[in-house]
Design a protein around this motif. Structure first.
Motif, PDB file in Angstrom:
ATOM      1  N   ARG A   1       0.638  -1.324   0.075  1.00 34.79           N
ATOM      2  CA  ARG A   1      -0.082  -0.100   0.273  1.00 34.79           C
ATOM      3  C   ARG A   1       1.087   1.662  -0.023  1.00 34.79           C
ATOM      4  N   LEU A   2       0.378   2.648  -0.719  1.00 32.59           N
ATOM      5  CA  LEU A   2       1.130   3.745  -0.588  1.00 32.59           C
ATOM      6  C   LEU A   2       0.239   4.089   0.449  1.00 32.59           C
ATOM      7  N   VAL A   3       1.567   4.953   1.550  1.00 34.97           N
ATOM      8  CA  VAL A   3       0.460   5.434   2.505  1.00 34.97           C
ATOM      9  C   VAL A   3       1.115   7.114   2.313  1.00 34.97           C
ATOM     10  N   THR A   4       2.251   7.313   2.110  1.00 33.65           N
ATOM     11  CA  THR A   4       2.409   8.385   2.131  1.00 33.65           C
ATOM     12  C   THR A   4       3.264   9.052   0.984  1.00 33.65           C
ATOM     13  N   ARG A   5       3.703   9.952   0.814  1.00 33.24           N
ATOM     14  CA  ARG A   5       4.348  10.944  -0.519  1.00 33.24           C
ATOM     15  C   ARG A   5       4.994  11.804   0.021  1.00 33.24           C
ATOM     16  N   HIS A   6       6.455  12.239  -0.829  1.00 34.71           N
ATOM     17  CA  HIS A   6       7.550  13.485  -0.044  1.00 34.71           C
ATOM     18  C   HIS A   6       7.814  13.807  -2.070  1.00 34.71           C
ATOM     19  N   TRP A   7       7.718  15.097  -1.953  1.00 30.14           N
ATOM     20  CA  TRP A   7       8.412  15.632  -2.760  1.00 30.14           C
ATOM     21  C   TRP A   7       9.069  16.950  -2.441  1.00 30.14           C
ATOM     22  N   LEU A   8      10.509  16.723  -3.255  1.00 29.24           N
ATOM     23  CA  LEU A   8      10.945  18.105  -3.508  1.00 29.24           C
ATOM     24  C   LEU A   8      10.854  19.014  -5.096  1.00 29.24           C
TER      25      LEU A   8
ATOM     26  N   VAL B   1       5.012  17.213   1.807  1.00 27.35           N
ATOM     27  CA  VAL B   1       4.403  15.682   2.189  1.00 27.35           C
ATOM     28  C   VAL B   1       2.822  15.248   3.195  1.00 27.35           C
ATOM     29  N   GLY B   2       2.384  14.355   2.118  1.00 23.70           N
ATOM     30  CA  GLY B   2       1.341  14.625   2.735  1.00 23.70           C
ATOM     31  C   GLY B   2       0.508  12.368   2.547  1.00 23.70           C
ATOM     32  N   ASP B   3      -0.453  12.547   3.327  1.00 22.22           N
ATOM     33  CA  ASP B   3      -0.575  10.818   3.153  1.00 22.22           C
ATOM     34  C   ASP B   3      -1.488  11.017   1.499  1.00 22.22           C
TER      35      ASP B   3
ATOM     36  N   GLY C   1      11.064  13.068  -5.839  1.00 25.32           N
ATOM     37  CA  GLY C   1      10.908  12.356  -3.997  1.00 25.32           C
ATOM     38  C   GLY C   1      10.501  10.820  -4.201  1.00 25.32           C
ATOM     39  N   LYS C   2       9.492  10.438  -3.375  1.00 20.73           N
ATOM     40  CA  LYS C   2       9.335   9.409  -2.668  1.00 20.73           C
ATOM     41  C   LYS C   2       7.851   8.486  -2.305  1.00 20.73           C
ATOM     42  N   TYR C   3       7.416   7.866  -3.135  1.00 17.70           N
ATOM     43  CA  TYR C   3       6.519   6.693  -2.357  1.00 17.70           C
ATOM     44  C   TYR C   3       6.646   6.421  -0.443  1.00 17.70           C
ATOM     45  N   HIS C   4       6.556   5.750   0.331  1.00 12.23           N
ATOM     46  CA  HIS C   4       6.708   5.319   1.389  1.00 12.23           C
ATOM     47  C   HIS C   4       5.614   4.279   1.222  1.00 12.23           C
ATOM     48  N   MET C   5       5.914   3.159   1.666  1.00  6.18           N
ATOM     49  CA  MET C   5       5.262   1.766   1.025  1.00  6.18           C
ATOM     50  C   MET C   5       5.420   1.016   2.232  1.00  6.18           C
ATOM     51  N   VAL C   6       3.765  -0.054   2.594  1.00  6.73           N
ATOM     52  CA  VAL C   6       4.598  -0.788   3.791  1.00  6.73           C
ATOM     53  C   VAL C   6       3.239  -1.852   2.700  1.00  6.73           C
ATOM     54  N   ALA C   7       3.772  -2.546   3.001  1.00  7.09           N
ATOM     55  CA  ALA C   7       3.471  -4.250   2.558  1.00  7.09           C
ATOM     56  C   ALA C   7       2.786  -5.154   3.163  1.00  7.09           C
ATOM     57  N   ASP C   8       2.249  -5.859   2.832  1.00  5.57           N
ATOM     58  CA  ASP C   8       0.996  -6.964   3.111  1.00  5.57           C
ATOM     59  C   ASP C   8       1.557  -7.676   4.600  1.00  5.57           C
ATOM     60  N   ASP C   9       3.366  -7.679   3.958  1.00  2.00           N
ATOM     61  CA  ASP C   9       4.147  -8.788   5.235  1.00  2.00           C
ATOM     62  C   ASP C   9       4.557  -7.762   6.665  1.00  2.00           C
ATOM     63  N   GLY C  10       4.184  -6.373   6.391  1.00  2.00           N
ATOM     64  CA  GLY C  10       4.267  -5.580   7.240  1.00  2.00           C
ATOM     65  C   GLY C  10       5.577  -5.237   6.908  1.00  2.00           C
ATOM     66  N   GLU C  11       6.442  -5.257   6.084  1.00  2.00           N
ATOM     67  CA  GLU C  11       7.942  -4.114   6.003  1.00  2.00           C
ATOM     68  C   GLU C  11       7.127  -3.069   5.004  1.00  2.00           C
ATOM     69  N   GLN C  12       8.096  -1.612   6.192  1.00  2.00           N
ATOM     70  CA  GLN C  12       7.834  -0.517   5.333  1.00  2.00           C
ATOM     71  C   GLN C  12       8.778  -0.610   4.388  1.00  2.00           C
ATOM     72  N   PHE C  13       8.449   0.347   3.626  1.00  2.00           N
ATOM     73  CA  PHE C  13      10.107   0.444   2.184  1.00  2.00           C
ATOM     74  C   PHE C  13       9.326   2.167   1.345  1.00  2.00           C
TER      75      PHE C  13
END
Length: 163
Positions: free
Chosen positions: A46-53, A65-67, A99-111
């Motif tokens: 799941r894409l949880v947040t975004r961060h742009w410069l 930065v936002g959800d 920028g980057k998207y902060h993701m959370v996988a179904d296995d709980g791993e954040q990346f």
């Protein structure tokens, strides 16, 4: 331990200059963009947040930065894509964005899914910009892996939403 291949997100960006919303004499340069996010890993995420410069030619940096994106936090199965469109306003005809998207996988791993720097310029057809700086019509949709395999891809079933 999870391998890097399990959490692989591809981000493709195309943008264009929006002449009818721009006013160069007043330092207003509007760019529209479409971003396609594709889960090329082996785990749903799941894409949880975004961060742009966003940096203009004067060195002015806008940090956003936002959800989620366009009011959504898309959940992508392996092979699935999500596309959305929006825009940004610069004070100069040239700039850059990353920028980057902060993701959370179904296995709980954040990346994080990095978004490589892109040049914003009047003469470019492929640019990148943020989704909160211009109001208007935005589009988003999910593409099931079976539609992608049948060649219907990202242009199939595009739904538009107003904000």
């Amino acid at each position: 331990m999870t391998t890097a291949a399990a959490h692989r997100i591809r981000v493709d960006v195309s943008t264009n200059y929006v002449e009818d919303q721009s006013n160069p004499g007043e330092g207003r340069f509007v760019f529209a963009y479409t971003i396609t996010i594709r889960n090329e890993g082996t785990k749903p995420a799941r894409l949880v947040t975004r961060h742009w410069l966003i940096t203009d030619a004067n060195g002015k940096v806008q940090e956003v930065v936002g959800d989620g994106v366009v009011g959504e936090q898309p959940h992508l199965q392996p092979g699935q894509g999500f596309r959305y469109s929006s825009g940004a306003i610069l004070e100069t005809p040239v700039g850059a964005m990353q920028g980057k998207y902060h993701m959370v996988a179904d296995d709980g791993e954040q990346f994080d899914a990095p978004i490589a720097p892109f040049r914003l310029a009047l003469d470019n057809e492929r640019l990148a910009i943020d989704d909160e700086l211009v109001s208007g019509t935005r589009a988003c949709h999910l593409v099931p892996p079976d539609l992608e395999r049948r060649g219907l891809g990202m242009d199939a079933g595009l739904a538009e939403a107003d904000d």
